[in-house]
Design a protein around this motif. Structure first.
Motif, PDB file in Angstrom:
ATOM      1  N   THR A  58     -14.730  -6.103  10.785  1.00  0.00           N
ATOM      2  CA  THR A  58     -14.047  -5.018  10.077  1.00  0.00           C
ATOM      3  C   THR A  58     -14.216  -3.718  10.847  1.00  0.00           C
TER       4      THR A  58
ATOM      5  N   ALA B  89     -10.599 -11.898   8.002  1.00  0.00           N
ATOM      6  CA  ALA B  89      -9.961 -12.659   6.929  1.00  0.00           C
ATOM      7  C   ALA B  89     -10.533 -14.067   6.795  1.00  0.00           C
TER       8      ALA B  89
ATOM      9  N   GLN C 133      -4.401 -10.648   3.608  1.00  0.00           N
ATOM     10  CA  GLN C 133      -5.495 -11.296   2.883  1.00  0.00           C
ATOM     11  C   GLN C 133      -6.780 -10.475   2.972  1.00  0.00           C
ATOM     12  N   ALA C 134      -7.063  -9.897   4.136  1.00  0.00           N
ATOM     13  CA  ALA C 134      -8.266  -9.070   4.270  1.00  0.00           C
ATOM     14  C   ALA C 134      -8.163  -7.821   3.402  1.00  0.00           C
TER      15      ALA C 134
ATOM     16  N   ARG D 139      -3.092 -19.976   5.935  1.00  0.00           N
ATOM     17  CA  ARG D 139      -2.492 -18.672   5.646  1.00  0.00           C
ATOM     18  C   ARG D 139      -1.092 -18.899   5.069  1.00  0.00           C
TER      19      ARG D 139
ATOM     20  N   ARG E 175      -9.279  -8.151  -0.041  1.00  0.00           N
ATOM     21  CA  ARG E 175     -10.700  -8.435  -0.240  1.00  0.00           C
ATOM     22  C   ARG E 175     -11.615  -7.307   0.230  1.00  0.00           C
TER      23      ARG E 175
ATOM     24  N   ASP F 268      -3.212 -12.340   7.976  1.00  0.00           N
ATOM     25  CA  ASP F 268      -4.643 -12.053   7.894  1.00  0.00           C
ATOM     26  C   ASP F 268      -4.891 -10.648   7.353  1.00  0.00           C
TER      27      ASP F 268
ATOM     28  N   SER G 231      -8.419 -11.763  12.279  1.00  0.00           N
ATOM     29  CA  SER G 231      -8.703 -13.154  11.949  1.00  0.00           C
ATOM     30  C   SER G 231     -10.167 -13.350  11.600  1.00  0.00           C
TER      31      SER G 231
ATOM     32  N   ARG H 253     -12.097 -15.624   3.430  1.00  0.00           N
ATOM     33  CA  ARG H 253     -11.480 -16.779   2.757  1.00  0.00           C
ATOM     34  C   ARG H 253     -12.507 -17.878   2.525  1.00  0.00           C
TER      35      ARG H 253
END
Length: 344
Positions: free
Chosen positions: A336, A312, A206-207, A83, A210, A203, A309, A316
């Motif tokens: 999610t 994400a 990054q999530a 990360r 996406r 996290d 976590s 990833r």
């Protein structure tokens, strides 16, 4: 195209571990690993025909497990392994290789926690791979036993609860991965809760990049994380935790005892982090592993952080060529929904 190890790559290694009387006859790469290759090597020799697993009825094993840490075995994309803001000393930095494995092995064996016996370890193989040959535990995983032999699984679960009590009872005044602390290093940050909060915010970012549902709720999720972090009181002692202890990371030996695997991330940390993961992975069976005295504020923070976590991380991993893509998508999707539900 990835090149995995074949029997000719592992034969000399296995003979070195077991002796010249043993002849490797077959090899299979086991599913599930994302950072290292895990191979079962069947052998012929004293005590076995090479067709079974674990220990034969004679004087030797019929198979062994080979761990192989190499770039070709690591499915994490180079740009997504860490990360933003993490470094090698971070408690959640990728723990992979012979050094963290052996440090964890020593620590767990030292406190009486069962792990596969190491038959050979070598960090100087051609091509830069770290390798270890370990005992092939014959009883299968606890996860599989829940379905095939519930009574045996229940006994192993009770033994696992005792094992966790021993681990979590080991105390240290510093937090961090065992191999780092063993060498006199220190983890960054001022507290476990701060490390977890920073990690969760990374996290989340990054999530959100996406998944549109996480993106839509990103402000609310960030506010909730900061609110929960503000409720946590300081702490100065930490317990020994596995970090990713699901029933798939517990084998059961011939005596019905649990055997921990995938131990490279062993660390001293808040035991609440372990218990949040245990509750997720063991679900209705978690009560057998629960313990009194956990900090409710930490549990609340770590519960949301863990869900983020588990969104994400799989997303990833899917940036690369991990083969079991459906399973990773399912993990991300499930978590999610779970993360968003914690806003209610």
């Amino acid at each position: 195209m990835r090149q995995f190890a074949e029997i000719e790559d592992l034969s000399d290694l296995v003979r070195e571990a077991l002796g010249a009387r043993f002849r490797p006859v077959a090899v299979e790469r086991l599913r599930g690993g994302s950072k290292k290759g895990v191979y079962r090597v069947h052998v012929e020799g004293p005590g076995g025909t090479g067709t079974g697993t674990g220990t034969g009825t004679g004087t030797g094993p019929t198979s062994v497990i080979v761990y192989r840490w190499a770039d070709t075995e690591n499915f994490w994309p180079a740009t997504a392994t860490e990360r933003p803001g993490t470094n090698a000393g971070d408690p959640f930095a990728a723990a992979s290789g012979l050094v963290p494995f052996l440090a964890a092995q020593r620590r767990l064996e030292g406190v009486g926690v069962r792990v596969p016996r190491v038959l050979l370890a070598d960090g100087s193989r051609p091509g830069g791979a770290d390798v270890a040959v370990v005992e092939d535990v014959a009883g299968g995983s606890l996860e599989a036993l829940f379905g095939s032999d519930p009574a045996r699984a229940a006994n192993a679960l009770a033994e696992l609860a005792t094992m966790l009590q021993i681990m979590h009872g080991q105390q240290n005044v510093s937090y961090g991965q065992v191999h780092l602390l063993e060498r006199g290093g220190t983890a960054p940050g001022v507290s476990c809760e701060q490390v977890v909060t920073d990690r969760a915010l990374a996290d989340l970012a990054q999530a959100a990049g996406r998944d549109d549902r996480i993106a839509s709720a990103a402000c609310a999720l960030e506010d909730r994380l900061r609110e929960l972090a503000g409720r946590v009181a300081p702490r100065t002692r930490y317990g020994l935790i596995h970090g990713e202890l699901g029933p798939d990371h517990v084998l059961v030996d011939a005596d019905g005892l649990p055997v921990l695997i995938d131990i490279e991330g062993l660390m001293f940390f808040d035991v609440e982090w372990e218990h949040v993961f245990l509750r997720i992975r063991f679900d209705d069976r978690y009560e057998a592993l629960s313990r009194p005295g956990l900090d409710p504020a930490r549990l609340d923070l770590y519960r949301l952080a863990m869900r983020l976590s588990l969104v994400a991380g799989p997303l990833r991993l899917l940036d690369g060529d991990f083969p079991d893509r459906s399973a990773m998508r399912q993990i991300a999707e499930y978590n999610t929904h779970a993360a968003l539900a914690l806003l209610a």
